[in-house]
Motif scaffolding. Structure first.
Motif, PDB file in Angstrom:
ATOM      1  N   GLU A 210      35.677  52.855  32.724  1.00 21.38           N
ATOM      2  CA  GLU A 210      34.221  52.823  32.664  1.00 21.38           C
ATOM      3  C   GLU A 210      33.727  53.805  33.717  1.00 21.38           C
ATOM      4  O   GLU A 210      33.470  53.429  34.861  1.00 21.38           O
ATOM      5  CB  GLU A 210      33.706  51.419  32.986  1.00 21.38           C
ATOM      6  N   TRP A 211      33.636  55.075  33.354  1.00 23.18           N
ATOM      7  CA  TRP A 211      33.325  56.085  34.353  1.00 23.18           C
ATOM      8  C   TRP A 211      31.921  55.920  34.929  1.00 23.18           C
ATOM      9  O   TRP A 211      31.648  56.292  36.050  1.00 23.18           O
ATOM     10  CB  TRP A 211      33.476  57.481  33.768  1.00 23.18           C
ATOM     11  N   VAL A 212      31.022  55.322  34.187  1.00 22.39           N
ATOM     12  CA  VAL A 212      29.632  55.270  34.624  1.00 22.39           C
ATOM     13  C   VAL A 212      29.486  54.503  35.929  1.00 22.39           C
ATOM     14  O   VAL A 212      28.956  54.988  36.912  1.00 22.39           O
ATOM     15  CB  VAL A 212      28.749  54.622  33.534  1.00 22.39           C
ATOM     16  N   ARG A 213      29.988  53.278  35.969  1.00 23.32           N
ATOM     17  CA  ARG A 213      29.803  52.471  37.174  1.00 23.32           C
ATOM     18  C   ARG A 213      30.574  53.052  38.354  1.00 23.32           C
ATOM     19  O   ARG A 213      30.119  53.029  39.482  1.00 23.32           O
ATOM     20  CB  ARG A 213      30.256  51.036  36.902  1.00 23.32           C
ATOM     21  N   ALA A 214      31.743  53.561  38.084  1.00 29.55           N
ATOM     22  CA  ALA A 214      32.554  54.070  39.187  1.00 29.55           C
ATOM     23  C   ALA A 214      31.989  55.345  39.774  1.00 29.55           C
ATOM     24  O   ALA A 214      32.000  55.534  40.980  1.00 29.55           O
ATOM     25  CB  ALA A 214      33.975  54.324  38.694  1.00 29.55           C
ATOM     26  N   MET A 215      31.448  56.215  38.916  1.00 25.34           N
ATOM     27  CA  MET A 215      31.081  57.535  39.400  1.00 25.34           C
ATOM     28  C   MET A 215      29.597  57.670  39.701  1.00 25.34           C
ATOM     29  O   MET A 215      29.197  58.514  40.478  1.00 25.34           O
ATOM     30  CB  MET A 215      31.502  58.593  38.385  1.00 25.34           C
ATOM     31  N   LEU A 216      28.767  56.813  39.064  1.00 23.24           N
ATOM     32  CA  LEU A 216      27.335  57.001  39.244  1.00 23.24           C
ATOM     33  C   LEU A 216      26.700  55.950  40.144  1.00 23.24           C
ATOM     34  O   LEU A 216      25.725  56.217  40.820  1.00 23.24           O
ATOM     35  CB  LEU A 216      26.633  57.001  37.875  1.00 23.24           C
ATOM     36  N   THR A 217      27.212  54.726  40.166  1.00 21.42           N
ATOM     37  CA  THR A 217      26.656  53.718  41.052  1.00 21.42           C
ATOM     38  C   THR A 217      27.580  53.435  42.218  1.00 21.42           C
ATOM     39  O   THR A 217      27.281  52.632  43.075  1.00 21.42           O
ATOM     40  CB  THR A 217      26.388  52.411  40.293  1.00 21.42           C
ATOM     41  N   ARG A 218      28.741  54.106  42.219  1.00 23.16           N
ATOM     42  CA  ARG A 218      29.698  54.015  43.313  1.00 23.16           C
ATOM     43  C   ARG A 218      30.176  52.591  43.558  1.00 23.16           C
ATOM     44  O   ARG A 218      30.483  52.207  44.680  1.00 23.16           O
ATOM     45  CB  ARG A 218      29.100  54.601  44.593  1.00 23.16           C
ATOM     46  N   ALA A 219      30.201  51.804  42.504  1.00 22.64           N
ATOM     47  CA  ALA A 219      30.739  50.445  42.646  1.00 22.64           C
ATOM     48  C   ALA A 219      32.246  50.496  42.770  1.00 22.64           C
ATOM     49  O   ALA A 219      32.886  51.338  42.180  1.00 22.64           O
ATOM     50  CB  ALA A 219      30.342  49.613  41.427  1.00 22.64           C
ATOM     51  N   ASP A 220      32.825  49.583  43.597  1.00 24.45           N
ATOM     52  CA  ASP A 220      34.276  49.619  43.754  1.00 24.45           C
ATOM     53  C   ASP A 220      34.986  48.710  42.792  1.00 24.45           C
ATOM     54  O   ASP A 220      36.185  48.636  42.824  1.00 24.45           O
ATOM     55  CB  ASP A 220      34.748  49.259  45.180  1.00 24.45           C
ATOM     56  N   ASP A 221      34.249  47.986  41.960  1.00 19.43           N
ATOM     57  CA  ASP A 221      34.930  47.017  41.108  1.00 19.43           C
ATOM     58  C   ASP A 221      34.766  47.338  39.624  1.00 19.43           C
ATOM     59  O   ASP A 221      35.070  46.497  38.791  1.00 19.43           O
ATOM     60  CB  ASP A 221      34.368  45.615  41.371  1.00 19.43           C
ATOM     61  N   GLY A 222      34.289  48.508  39.312  1.00 22.53           N
ATOM     62  CA  GLY A 222      33.962  48.736  37.910  1.00 22.53           C
ATOM     63  C   GLY A 222      34.639  49.901  37.248  1.00 22.53           C
ATOM     64  O   GLY A 222      34.214  50.336  36.196  1.00 22.53           O
ATOM     65  N   ARG A 223      35.690  50.469  37.837  1.00 21.83           N
ATOM     66  CA  ARG A 223      36.282  51.671  37.263  1.00 21.83           C
ATOM     67  C   ARG A 223      37.037  51.376  35.986  1.00 21.83           C
ATOM     68  O   ARG A 223      36.944  52.119  35.020  1.00 21.83           O
ATOM     69  CB  ARG A 223      37.211  52.343  38.277  1.00 21.83           C
ATOM     70  N   GLU A 224      37.788  50.288  35.941  1.00 19.83           N
ATOM     71  CA  GLU A 224      38.563  49.960  34.751  1.00 19.83           C
ATOM     72  C   GLU A 224      37.754  49.086  33.794  1.00 19.83           C
ATOM     73  O   GLU A 224      37.018  48.204  34.218  1.00 19.83           O
ATOM     74  CB  GLU A 224      39.839  49.216  35.140  1.00 19.83           C
ATOM     75  N   ILE A 225      37.923  49.358  32.481  1.00 19.71           N
ATOM     76  CA  ILE A 225      37.372  48.429  31.495  1.00 19.71           C
ATOM     77  C   ILE A 225      38.111  47.105  31.633  1.00 19.71           C
ATOM     78  O   ILE A 225      37.509  46.041  31.762  1.00 19.71           O
ATOM     79  CB  ILE A 225      37.532  49.001  30.069  1.00 19.71           C
TER      80      ILE A 225
END
Length: 1009
Positions: free
Chosen positions: A133-148
């Motif tokens: 899930e590139w959106v949360r990882a790259m745009l909101t800089r969340a640390d828990d959302g990179r993987e689906i």
């Protein structure tokens, strides 16, 4: 005494001939451009013999010592032929492991393959936890959302056992957003587990093959995996050929983008060489004409290369970098959509063997050709067929064969044939130009004697020395490239600095691939803003290229340890199980469902109750018609079309009904795909999104019973979506929608013209996450809230607004538009089949339609607005007489002004602009506005499929058509909500459409028994 390794051997393996050139790149400034010898010989059934013959022939014509050769560089269509010809001797079954979590299941693997290729290659498909899930990882800089979802090791091992039991050892791994997986957390991890379970398997990762675009990247990965073992045997054959010639040097193959790749790497990705032939020809032509050092003479000239063979002419535009202009986001190989770099090539039926005939007092040139039989059938060679070569000889422009054998040809025939040849060449050159300025044309190929007269729109024609072996020259001088495809957050950053960092990485990749660091340059940069994000972000694609470095050239290919091929490396001869291609059922190579039917007599299935049961053929018509009604927006419809076909193949039915057959108090719901196109193309739907959103919404209406689904917008992907949403509820889809077109904002719908409520309104992703806005005072704020929620759940969801009753839909809907889309699509496919004018067919299918303009795109401007929409503009210039493919359907054949169209996802207005006018600003600068929203404006390609605003690119020919909007949009409230003022053009008023709205006849009404 050591001998300097300075010479390169370039080899082009064609279907008829194998060409070879020996060149000294250090002598490129000399008159002979460093070429020491050339040789041409027939391509042999066992390709390696032909390569040996060609190299030996070239060596025999010069004094170059074998130990002074530093590299052999081969260009070949060998691998792609196996795919095109469905050669099951060399294609293998593939197991597809999708690393996707719950997503992609609406679009099964192999669905859009020709049947014959699907039967050969389709071994197994598994859906594995994982994906990004590139959106949360790259745009909101969340640390828990990179993987689906995290990788499930036991799940992977279980699938490996199934694959093993099926006897498959060729495996393709495709992860969602894997090209952005720089840490190797997804595909690479799955490969590691598979390797432990299946140590002897050939494994290909999609991130090594293609760019963003899941289906196209998966398809390319499957083809690559299927041909892997054949490629390995072929490369071994090439190495054996070098060994038998006593050559101890590096071996490279040329790639589709005009660069080289070392032989060992090709064994893992042969698909990258599929279309190297045309690219080699273009690069070789530029080198032979010395364009790089001739820019002073032609500083601003467009350079067009035309390669004229025996049957056809291929043309391509050269960029200032010397590389060919590349095709769009996907290409077709053997009927399969794939994503990899290929040159944009336009072909016409004109070659040395093209037939010249006199019929009904007119002299015709082509399209038939004697092809490779020219030496037997051409008049000057003793045959009895008049060809382009004969015209060249009769005109005194060529000295081949026996001139006396064309002395009887009438002077009128010769002069008229020359005029027709001239017009054909002018047309193909003009099709590749981006501006009206004269172009510099380089002619290569054995059939280039077809150029007999000066060409309009051309400053100079160059037919360089060695023109007949440009392919081999292009292979010999090819460069090494490095490319980066990355999504970068630009919010709060210096965009130039971010771009410079990406360019630096591309340069390093080129050096790592073997380029000389001192020669590497950036050859292309594509910066594409990402839509619907709260932070500024772009997808940036950068390519760098340079000359082969010494380290790469001095690394010899190991010949002594080359294992002999397990079976002869033979050229594919188009056989499957011993059956020649000519004896196979042509329908087995077709992807299109309509190819199997007689379109003129085809009747959709409508039962006695008036229910239309949509078929795969109908889906194809609908997808094309919906693209036209999308007005540039609506999202990419291909995946929804495939999902509908997959549902039908799985045994589901897709009923469509007239609204008058439903009870007035029944509830009608619909959903719209909501998100950014880049996510839409990569994170394909799971198929549960709409159901989750619908269930959440219905919980706000206890006891409500759904009577039907309806399309929120008929344009693009959402026109077919309700048929899929209706499946779990066993309800039909209403013939109609709630827009009559596509619009970029959720609240621009006809129910809201009449004051209906948008809330409650729910969206859901494929993981079960749902977000509902229960109540909101302002429908525009509903849009803003949902946009922010969409970012959190991955920028792709299904959105379900508040339900309507059947009675309300009758009052506020735009009905019969499903039938209208079907009619437009059917008209396109029938016109293609009967070789009639497609644009005239489209406007005939919608009686309110008219053609505004036929032209070529000369500029495209895009940016993402603060609201997240893609805004910009496109400008067209009119086509010359010889360019017009739509004949008399041009609105005004004498129109000389350009056409300017601004857009916000969809096209907003069309203005004719003259010199000095921009299409914007005050009335004087804006030009003559000829059409505006809410009326429909659509840009349609030559195949009848409309271009979305994301598809616009320089040089493409389009027809601009317009249709009258539904009467709901012509009311004062409709013009306020869906007119120009809503999009910020407060100084512009609606330009009334000249034709009344067309109320189409429904499919059910026409075909009901």
């Amino acid at each position: 005494m050591a001998v300097d390794k300075v010479f390169r051997v370039g080899v082009d393996v064609g279907g008829t001939n194998t060409d070879c050139v020996i060149i000294h790149p250090g002598e490129s400034d000399s008159e002979h451009r460093g070429i020491r010898s050339t040789f041409k010989c027939p391509t042999t059934p066992d390709v390696t013999s032909g390569i040996i013959n060609a190299i030996e022939g070239a060596l025999s014509k010069c004094d170059v010592q074998r130990d002074s050769i530093c590299a052999v560089i081969i260009g070949t269509t060998h691998f792609v032929n196996a795919v095109i010809q469905a050669d099951d001797r060399n294609l293998r079954r593939v197991a597809v492991l999708r690393v996707c979590g719950p997503y992609t299941q609406e679009n099964p693997s192999f669905l859009d393959f020709p049947p014959i290729l699907a039967r050969i290659m389709n071994g197994h498909t598994a859906y594995l936890d994982g994906g990004l899930e590139w959106v949360r990882a790259m745009l909101t800089r969340a640390d828990d959302g990179r993987e689906i979802l995290p990788i499930n090791e036991q799940q992977v091992r279980k699938e490996c056992q199934i694959v093993k039991e099926k006897g498959i050892d060729d495996i393709a791994i495709i992860g969602v957003f894997s090209p952005l997986d720089t840490e190797g957390t997804q595909e690479a991890r799955v490969r590691q587990i598979v390797r432990e379970e299946l140590p002897d398997a050939d494994i290909v990762l999609s991130r090594d093959i293609g760019q963003l675009g899941y289906l196209e990247r998966e398809n390319a990965t499957i083809l690559n995996t299927s041909i892997l073992k054949y490629a390995r045997r072929t490369i071994r054959g090439f190495k054996q050929a070098m060994g038998s010639l006593g050559l101890s040097c590096a071996l490279f193959l040329t790639q589709n983008d005009g660069t080289v790749i070392d032989a060992d790497t090709v064994e893992g990705c042969p698909i990258k060489t599929f279309s190297s032939g045309p690219t080699n020809s273009m690069a070789g032509a530029a080198y032979l004409a010395n364009i790089e050092n001739g820019r002073e003479k032609f500083p601003n000239s467009q350079v067009i290369v035309a390669d004229v063979g025996g049957t056809s002419t291929d043309a391509c535009a050269l960029l200032p970098s010397g590389f060919p202009r590349q095709a769009g986001t996907w290409v077709e190989v053997g009927g399969v959509r794939c994503s990899f770099s290929m040159p944009e090539v336009v072909s016409i039926a004109l070659g040395g063997g093209t037939k010249v005939e006199e019929k009904d007092g007119k002299v015709l040139v082509g399209p038939e050709s004697v092809g490779y039989r020219l030496l037997d059938e051409g008049l000057v060679f003793g045959g009895n067929v008049l060809t382009v070569t004969d015209i060249a000889v009769a005109s005194g422009k060529a000295d081949v064969g026996d001139k006396s054998k064309v002395s009887h040809v009438d002077d009128k025939v010769v002069s008229e044939a020359r005029l027709r040849i001239k017009k054909l060449l002018e047309r193909i050159v003009e099709s590749m130009k981006l501006t009206a300025d004269d172009a510099l044309v380089i002619l290569v190929g054995g059939g280039s004697i077809a150029h007999l007269d000066d060409l309009e729109g051309v400053s100079e024609v160059i037919r360089p020395p060695y023109f007949d072996c440009a392919n081999a020259v292009g292979a010999a001088i090819a460069k090494v490239a490095g490319q980066v495809d990355a999504v970068k957050v630009l919010e709060g950053k210096d965009e130039d600095a971010v771009l410079a960092e990406v360019c630096k990485e591309a340069v390093q990749r080129a050096v790592d691939a073997g380029a000389d660091p001192s020669t590497v340059e950036i050859v292309s940069v594509d910066n594409m803003p990402i839509q619907y994000t709260v932070m500024k972000a772009s997808r940036i694609i950068v390519k760098a290229a340079g000359r082969l470095g010494k380290q790469a050239l001095l690394k010899p290919t190991t010949i002594s340890n080359v294992e002999a091929p397990s079976k002869p490396v033979a050229a594919t001869n188009g056989t499957t199980n011993g059956i020649k291609n000519s004896e196979k059922d042509p329908r087995d190579f077709e992807v299109s469902p309509s190819a199997a039917v007689d379109i003129r007599s085809y009747k959709p299935e409508v039962d006695a109750n008036g229910t239309w049961w949509v078929s795969e053929v109908d889906c194809e018509f609908l997808a094309t018609g919906c693209s036209v009604l999308a007005c540039g927006g609506g999202g990419p419809g291909y995946m929804c079309y495939l999902a509908a076909r997959a549902a039908l193949k799985a045994g589901h039915r897709l009923p469509v009904v007239d609204i008058n057959t439903l009870p007035d108090d029944g509830a009608v719901l619909g959903s719209v795909s909501y998100g950014a196109p880049i996510v839409t193309l990569e994170r394909l739907p799971s198929g549960t999104e709409a159901a989750d959103a619908t269930e959440a919404l219905m919980s706000s209406f206890p006891g409500m019973k759904m009577a039907a689904q309806i399309a929120i917008e008929i344009g693009g992907m959402n026109g077919i979506r309700p048929m899929l949403n209706a499946i779990p509820y066993n309800v039909p889809t209403i013939d109609g929608d709630l827009m009559g077109r596509a619009y970029p904002r959720l609240y621009i719908m006809t129910p809201y013209v009449f004051g209906k409520q948008i809330t409650p309104c729910t969206q859901a992703d494929g993981l079960g996450n749902t977000v509902t806005v229960n109540k909101c005072a302002d429908m525009r704020r509903v849009e803003k809230i949902h946009r922010k929620a969409a970012l959190e759940i991955g920028l792709f969801s299904e959105m379900v607004p508040a339900p309507l009753t059947v009675k309300e839909v009758k009052e506020v809907g735009t009905l019969k538009t499903t039938s209208l889309a079907w009619r437009i699509g059917r008209a396109v496919f029938l016109a293609r089949r009967e070789k009639r004018d497609i644009m005239k067919a489209i406007t005939s299918a919608n009686a309110s339609g008219k053609i505004l303009y036929v032209g070529k795109i000369t500029s495209v401007r895009r940016f993402v607005s603060s609201g997240g929409y893609t805004e910009g503009s496109v400008r067209l210039k009119p086509l010359g007489g010889e360019e017009r493919e739509h004949g008399d359907t041009v609105a005004d054949a004498d129109e000389t002004r350009d056409l300017f169209l601004p857009f916000q996802n969809e096209y907003l207005y069309a203005a004719l602009v003259g010199p000095g006018q921009t299409g914007t600003g005050d009335a004087q600068s804006r030009g003559e506005v000829v059409c505006t929203v809410p009326d429909l404006i659509s840009l349609i390609g030559s195949d009848g499929y409309a271009l979305g605003t994301q598809d616009l690119r320089f040089g493409v020919k389009v027809c601009v058509v317009s249709f009258a909007a539904h009467p709901h949009w012509k009311t004062p409230q409709g013009l306020k909500l869906g007119g120009l003022h809503e999009f910020g053009y407060t100084d512009l008023e609606y330009v009334p459409y000249s034709k009344p709205y067309y109320d189409p006849k429904t499919v059910m009404e026409e075909f009901r028994p």
